[in-house]
Design a protein around this motif. Sequence first.
Motif, PDB file in Angstrom:
ATOM      1  N   GLY A 276       8.849   4.712   8.157  1.00  0.00           N
ATOM      2  CA  GLY A 276      10.014   3.848   8.357  1.00  0.00           C
ATOM      3  C   GLY A 276       9.731   2.377   8.119  1.00  0.00           C
ATOM      4  N   ALA A 277       8.607   1.879   8.628  1.00  0.00           N
ATOM      5  CA  ALA A 277       8.285   0.456   8.472  1.00  0.00           C
ATOM      6  C   ALA A 277       7.990   0.117   7.013  1.00  0.00           C
ATOM      7  N   LEU A 278       7.300   1.020   6.326  1.00  0.00           N
ATOM      8  CA  LEU A 278       6.990   0.789   4.915  1.00  0.00           C
ATOM      9  C   LEU A 278       8.253   0.848   4.068  1.00  0.00           C
ATOM     10  N   LYS A 279       9.129   1.778   4.398  1.00  0.00           N
ATOM     11  CA  LYS A 279      10.405   1.901   3.687  1.00  0.00           C
ATOM     12  C   LYS A 279      11.222   0.616   3.842  1.00  0.00           C
ATOM     13  N   THR A 280      11.256   0.078   5.052  1.00  0.00           N
ATOM     14  CA  THR A 280      11.980  -1.169   5.309  1.00  0.00           C
ATOM     15  C   THR A 280      11.363  -2.328   4.539  1.00  0.00           C
ATOM     16  N   LEU A 281      10.044  -2.386   4.515  1.00  0.00           N
ATOM     17  CA  LEU A 281       9.352  -3.450   3.783  1.00  0.00           C
ATOM     18  C   LEU A 281       9.655  -3.378   2.284  1.00  0.00           C
ATOM     19  N   LEU A 282       9.570  -2.177   1.715  1.00  0.00           N
ATOM     20  CA  LEU A 282       9.796  -2.018   0.271  1.00  0.00           C
ATOM     21  C   LEU A 282      11.228  -2.367  -0.107  1.00  0.00           C
ATOM     22  N   TRP A 283      12.213  -1.768   0.590  1.00  0.00           N
ATOM     23  CA  TRP A 283      13.612  -2.037   0.252  1.00  0.00           C
ATOM     24  C   TRP A 283      13.969  -3.489   0.514  1.00  0.00           C
ATOM     25  N   GLY A 284      13.459  -4.050   1.613  1.00  0.00           N
ATOM     26  CA  GLY A 284      13.741  -5.457   1.921  1.00  0.00           C
ATOM     27  C   GLY A 284      13.214  -6.385   0.847  1.00  0.00           C
ATOM     28  N   THR A 285      12.020  -6.089   0.345  1.00  0.00           N
ATOM     29  CA  THR A 285      11.419  -6.910  -0.700  1.00  0.00           C
ATOM     30  C   THR A 285      12.210  -6.806  -1.998  1.00  0.00           C
ATOM     31  N   VAL A 286      12.616  -5.592  -2.350  1.00  0.00           N
ATOM     32  CA  VAL A 286      13.382  -5.388  -3.585  1.00  0.00           C
ATOM     33  C   VAL A 286      14.729  -6.087  -3.486  1.00  0.00           C
ATOM     34  N   LYS A 287      15.409  -5.980  -2.346  1.00  0.00           N
ATOM     35  CA  LYS A 287      16.724  -6.602  -2.173  1.00  0.00           C
ATOM     36  C   LYS A 287      16.618  -8.121  -2.102  1.00  0.00           C
ATOM     37  N   GLN A 288      15.529  -8.635  -1.538  1.00  0.00           N
ATOM     38  CA  GLN A 288      15.335 -10.072  -1.406  1.00  0.00           C
ATOM     39  C   GLN A 288      15.143 -10.744  -2.766  1.00  0.00           C
ATOM     40  N   ASP A 289      14.693  -9.972  -3.739  1.00  0.00           N
ATOM     41  CA  ASP A 289      14.462 -10.499  -5.087  1.00  0.00           C
ATOM     42  C   ASP A 289      15.768 -10.897  -5.773  1.00  0.00           C
ATOM     43  N   ASN A 290      16.901 -10.372  -5.312  1.00  0.00           N
ATOM     44  CA  ASN A 290      18.227 -10.663  -5.880  1.00  0.00           C
ATOM     45  C   ASN A 290      18.318 -10.350  -7.366  1.00  0.00           C
ATOM     46  N   ALA A 291      17.564  -9.381  -7.814  1.00  0.00           N
ATOM     47  CA  ALA A 291      17.622  -8.950  -9.207  1.00  0.00           C
ATOM     48  C   ALA A 291      18.069  -7.485  -9.225  1.00  0.00           C
ATOM     49  N   PRO A 292      18.661  -7.045 -10.329  1.00  0.00           N
ATOM     50  CA  PRO A 292      19.037  -5.637 -10.419  1.00  0.00           C
ATOM     51  C   PRO A 292      17.809  -4.730 -10.268  1.00  0.00           C
ATOM     52  N   LEU A 293      18.041  -3.537  -9.776  1.00  0.00           N
ATOM     53  CA  LEU A 293      16.960  -2.575  -9.568  1.00  0.00           C
ATOM     54  C   LEU A 293      16.221  -2.283 -10.878  1.00  0.00           C
ATOM     55  N   GLU A 294      16.954  -2.274 -11.983  1.00  0.00           N
ATOM     56  CA  GLU A 294      16.343  -2.001 -13.283  1.00  0.00           C
ATOM     57  C   GLU A 294      15.305  -3.070 -13.639  1.00  0.00           C
ATOM     58  N   GLU A 295      15.612  -4.324 -13.304  1.00  0.00           N
ATOM     59  CA  GLU A 295      14.683  -5.416 -13.609  1.00  0.00           C
ATOM     60  C   GLU A 295      13.416  -5.310 -12.755  1.00  0.00           C
ATOM     61  N   GLY A 296      13.595  -4.968 -11.486  1.00  0.00           N
ATOM     62  CA  GLY A 296      12.442  -4.764 -10.613  1.00  0.00           C
ATOM     63  C   GLY A 296      11.584  -3.600 -11.059  1.00  0.00           C
ATOM     64  N   ALA A 297      12.229  -2.553 -11.530  1.00  0.00           N
ATOM     65  CA  ALA A 297      11.501  -1.382 -12.014  1.00  0.00           C
ATOM     66  C   ALA A 297      10.716  -1.721 -13.278  1.00  0.00           C
TER      67      ALA A 297
END
Length: 78
Positions: free
Chosen positions: A12-33
């Motif tokens: 749970g904590a790792l999932k929160t860290l990963l999603w929070g980091t991806v969402k904080q980037d304010n970029a589309p998921l495709e760009e992060g990938a």
Amino acid sequence: MPKTILCKEKHGALKTLLWGTVKQDNAPLEEGARKLGMSASTLSRRCTNPGTMTVDELLNFGMKYHVPIEEIRSALRY
């Protein structure tokens, strides 16, 4: 009848860290990938179920998103 949660989610904590980091980037998921060298669906799957990530993928994620290794370590549960 209410449902009872018998155990905590292991990642749970790792999932929160990963999603929070991806969402904080304010970029589309495709760009992060693309940053990580994987498809958007793979990144989404890895963030949803971090237990499937390899150590190399976690380290790469930390380097590309500038997440300190201490934060990743503290989010890991054994």
